[in-house]
Scaffold this active site. Structure first.
Site, short mmCIF file in Angstrom:
data_model
loop_
_atom_site.label_atom_id
_atom_site.label_comp_id
_atom_site.label_asym_id
_atom_site.label_seq_id
_atom_site.Cartn_x
_atom_site.Cartn_y
_atom_site.Cartn_z
N HIS A 18 30.46 50.50 34.50
CA HIS A 18 31.72 51.02 35.14
C HIS A 18 31.33 52.28 35.86
O HIS A 18 32.22 52.57 36.62
CB HIS A 18 32.37 51.43 33.53
N LYS A 77 43.01 42.64 23.38
CA LYS A 77 41.59 42.73 22.82
C LYS A 77 41.74 43.93 21.61
O LYS A 77 42.55 44.62 21.52
CB LYS A 77 40.49 43.52 23.97
P1 ADP Z 1 39.04 44.69 30.98
O1 ADP Z 1 39.31 44.43 29.56
O2 ADP Z 1 40.14 45.03 31.70
O3 ADP Z 1 38.23 43.56 31.66
P2 ADP Z 1 36.75 46.26 30.92
O4 ADP Z 1 36.48 47.66 30.50
O5 ADP Z 1 35.79 45.32 30.28
O6 ADP Z 1 38.29 45.87 30.80
O7 ADP Z 1 36.44 46.45 32.44
C1 ADP Z 1 37.06 47.01 33.29
C2 ADP Z 1 36.64 46.67 34.67
O8 ADP Z 1 35.35 47.08 35.09
C3 ADP Z 1 36.91 45.15 35.17
O9 ADP Z 1 37.22 45.05 36.49
C4 ADP Z 1 35.31 44.67 34.94
O10 ADP Z 1 35.14 43.74 35.92
C5 ADP Z 1 34.52 45.94 35.45
N1 ADP Z 1 33.20 45.89 35.03
C6 ADP Z 1 32.94 45.93 33.70
N2 ADP Z 1 31.75 45.94 33.44
C7 ADP Z 1 31.12 46.14 34.64
C8 ADP Z 1 29.66 46.30 35.35
N3 ADP Z 1 28.74 46.18 34.49
N4 ADP Z 1 29.68 46.33 36.55
C9 ADP Z 1 30.83 46.28 37.39
N5 ADP Z 1 32.02 46.25 36.95
C10 ADP Z 1 32.29 46.08 35.68
#
Ligand code: ADP
Length: 159
Positions: A17, A41
């Site tokens: 992130h 979730k």
């Molecule tokens: P959501 O529940 O909306 O998927 P997340 O917090 O898991 O929320 O992810 C938010 C965003 O960050 C999403 O677009 C996800 O694809 C992206 N994301 C999550 N982990 C990574 C990572 N390791 N590298 C790049 N982008 C990521």
């Protein structure tokens, strides 16, 4: 001022992130990292804890704001005077869901565009689910999440 919104669950925020946030800051003047409060979730960390972890992970980074929202993201983006949603794309497997969401958000608000940023390849396998699982099993997550998140995970899963 070019403002983008980066929505997600961030349960917890990871180095993946953060990589996306840093890349976003080279394009936008300000990024609002925002937590979806009523997603389907069931998060491990409370919204306050997740927002705190985003704050401690972005200390020293200018132009980051941490927020939360209820309901649909598209109308909320408008209230922030933003027109862009940032999402991360790790692999083709992310694409279908993200594509559908981006087009639905545009249907709701024609003026919104979603931009996708690819993280450094070393983060493509990383997600919050695997970090929570590592934490639960007392694995060493120090290379995958900011140090303040390591501490929060230890508090959640004491030995
Ligand atoms: P959501 O529940 O909306 O998927 P997340 O917090 O898991 O929320 O992810 C938010 C965003 O960050 C999403 O677009 C996800 O694809 C992206 N994301 C999550 N982990 C990574 C990572 N390791 N590298 C790049 N982008 C990521």
């Amino acid at each position: 001022m070019k403002i983008a919104v980066y929505p997600g669950t961030f349960d917890p925020i990871t180095n993946g992130h953060l990589d996306i946030i840093k890349r976003g800051l080279t394009i936008f003047d300000k990024i609002i990292v925002t937590i979806a409060l009523n997603s389907s979730k069931k998060p491990l960390f409370s919204a306050e804890e997740r927002m705190d972890m985003i704050r401690c992970s972005t200390v020293g980074m200018d132009n980051i704001e941490v927020a939360s929202f209820r309901g649909l993201i598209a109308p909320w983006v408008k209230t922030q005077n933003a027109h862009t949603i940032i999402r991360g794309l790790r692999a083709i497997s992310d694409f279908e869901y993200e594509f559908q969401m981006a087009l639905m958000n545009r249907k709701i608000n024609e003026s919104i565009d979603t931009i996708f940023l690819m993280p450094n390849a070393r983060y493509t396998f990383l997600n919050s689910t695997i970090i929570r699982e590592m934490g639960r099993l007392q694995g060493d997550v120090a290379q995958f999440v900011p140090s303040c998140v390591v501490e929060r995970l230890k508090e959640k899963f004491p030995d």
